[in-house]
Scaffold this motif. Structure first.
Motif, PDB file in Angstrom:
ATOM      1  N   LEU A   1       0.838  -1.205   0.000  1.00  0.00           N
ATOM      2  CA  LEU A   1       0.000   0.000   0.000  1.00  0.00           C
ATOM      3  C   LEU A   1       0.873   1.256   0.000  1.00  0.00           C
ATOM      4  O   LEU A   1       0.581   2.216  -0.717  1.00  0.00           O
ATOM      5  N   MET A   2       1.952   1.237   0.761  1.00  0.00           N
ATOM      6  CA  MET A   2       2.864   2.385   0.788  1.00  0.00           C
ATOM      7  C   MET A   2       3.476   2.606  -0.587  1.00  0.00           C
ATOM      8  O   MET A   2       3.620   3.754  -1.032  1.00  0.00           O
TER       9      MET A   2
ATOM     10  N   ALA B   1       2.074   1.312  10.820  1.00  0.00           N
ATOM     11  CA  ALA B   1       3.165   0.419  10.428  1.00  0.00           C
ATOM     12  C   ALA B   1       4.543   0.945  10.800  1.00  0.00           C
ATOM     13  O   ALA B   1       5.523   0.208  10.720  1.00  0.00           O
ATOM     14  N   GLY B   2       4.642   2.207  11.161  1.00  0.00           N
ATOM     15  CA  GLY B   2       5.938   2.777  11.510  1.00  0.00           C
ATOM     16  C   GLY B   2       6.717   3.238  10.282  1.00  0.00           C
ATOM     17  O   GLY B   2       6.300   3.040   9.142  1.00  0.00           O
ATOM     18  N   THR B   3       7.864   3.831  10.545  1.00  0.00           N
ATOM     19  CA  THR B   3       8.680   4.352   9.448  1.00  0.00           C
ATOM     20  C   THR B   3       9.387   3.246   8.673  1.00  0.00           C
ATOM     21  O   THR B   3       9.850   3.463   7.567  1.00  0.00           O
ATOM     22  N   GLY B   4       9.462   2.057   9.253  1.00  0.00           N
ATOM     23  CA  GLY B   4      10.060   0.927   8.543  1.00  0.00           C
ATOM     24  C   GLY B   4       9.303   0.600   7.270  1.00  0.00           C
ATOM     25  O   GLY B   4       9.887   0.146   6.283  1.00  0.00           O
TER      26      GLY B   4
ATOM     27  N   VAL C   1      10.688   2.775   4.565  1.00  0.00           N
ATOM     28  CA  VAL C   1      12.008   2.314   4.130  1.00  0.00           C
ATOM     29  C   VAL C   1      11.880   1.076   3.256  1.00  0.00           C
ATOM     30  O   VAL C   1      12.516   0.976   2.202  1.00  0.00           O
ATOM     31  N   ARG C   2      11.030   0.140   3.652  1.00  0.00           N
ATOM     32  CA  ARG C   2      10.855  -1.072   2.844  1.00  0.00           C
ATOM     33  C   ARG C   2      10.244  -0.748   1.484  1.00  0.00           C
ATOM     34  O   ARG C   2      10.634  -1.336   0.467  1.00  0.00           O
ATOM     35  N   ALA C   3       9.313   0.179   1.431  1.00  0.00           N
ATOM     36  CA  ALA C   3       8.698   0.557   0.169  1.00  0.00           C
ATOM     37  C   ALA C   3       9.695   1.264  -0.761  1.00  0.00           C
ATOM     38  O   ALA C   3       9.672   1.062  -1.974  1.00  0.00           O
TER      39      ALA C   3
ATOM     40  N   ASP D   1      12.603  -1.553  -1.915  1.00  0.00           N
ATOM     41  CA  ASP D   1      12.217  -2.754  -2.655  1.00  0.00           C
ATOM     42  C   ASP D   1      12.300  -2.477  -4.150  1.00  0.00           C
ATOM     43  O   ASP D   1      11.767  -1.498  -4.638  1.00  0.00           O
ATOM     44  N   ARG D   2      12.962  -3.355  -4.873  1.00  0.00           N
ATOM     45  CA  ARG D   2      13.146  -3.177  -6.311  1.00  0.00           C
ATOM     46  C   ARG D   2      11.927  -3.598  -7.121  1.00  0.00           C
ATOM     47  O   ARG D   2      11.822  -3.301  -8.299  1.00  0.00           O
ATOM     48  N   ARG D   3      10.999  -4.318  -6.498  1.00  0.00           N
ATOM     49  CA  ARG D   3       9.801  -4.750  -7.200  1.00  0.00           C
ATOM     50  C   ARG D   3       8.801  -3.601  -7.220  1.00  0.00           C
ATOM     51  O   ARG D   3       7.990  -3.452  -6.324  1.00  0.00           O
ATOM     52  N   LEU D   4       8.886  -2.790  -8.240  1.00  0.00           N
ATOM     53  CA  LEU D   4       8.041  -1.606  -8.348  1.00  0.00           C
ATOM     54  C   LEU D   4       6.644  -1.990  -8.817  1.00  0.00           C
ATOM     55  O   LEU D   4       6.480  -2.793  -9.728  1.00  0.00           O
TER      56      LEU D   4
END
Length: 156
Positions: free
Chosen positions: A109-110, A141-144, A147-149, A152-155
């Motif tokens: 979602l992010m 979900a926090g700021t993590g 960062v994960r969004a 992540d290379r899977r756009l």
């Protein structure tokens, strides 16, 4: 001599260049299958929204999100489906909806929120809707999640 040195692709001469295909595993589905899945998913999401099941509709839209090359039509269709969910949700319902999502769906979602922010004036999408969803998602979900969004290379 009228040669523009900036147009030379020097990476073609480098043996250690990192290719896009080496960064992540490609979507194993055929591009035609991905488009078909996105159309079926859009129909299922519309029926869930008609029943008032926002969490179910959002979960459907975020599972198996299309990524990778050659699936741009499916990506756009899935984005349109997600935008219809975001626009039809009342702001008072957003925190409960976001908290009910699993962590992987929150990250996806992010990604879609940032994709929507990158497309100004896109369809019915309002910047304030995206910012409200972003705020509530970050609280849950926090700021993590951000960062994960971003990494992540899977756009989507």
């Amino acid at each position: 001599m009228d040669v523009n040195f900036r147009k030379i692709d020097i990476d073609q001469y480098d043996e250690d260049v990192l290719l896009e295909s080496e960064l992540y595993e490609p979507d194993p589905r055929d591009p035609a299958q991905v488009v078909s899945d996105a159309k079926q998913k859009a129909t299922a999401v519309r029926s869930s929204l008609a029943k008032g099941d926002i969490v179910g509709a959002l979960t459907l839209a975020l599972t198996d999100a299309p990524y990778g090359p050659n699936v741009d039509e499916a990506k756009n269709l899935n984005l349109q489906t997600l935008v219809s969910i975001l626009n039809s949700t009342k702001s008072s319902e957003i925190p409960g909806v976001v908290k009910s999502l699993p962590p992987d769906s929150q990250d996806t979602l992010m990604k879609y929120l940032y994709k929507g922010m990158a497309l100004p004036g896109w369809g019915d999408l309002s910047g304030s809707v995206l910012l409200v969803w972003h705020e509530k998602l970050t609280e849950a979900a926090g700021t993590g999640c951000i960062v994960r969004a971003m990494t992540d290379r899977r756009l989507v």
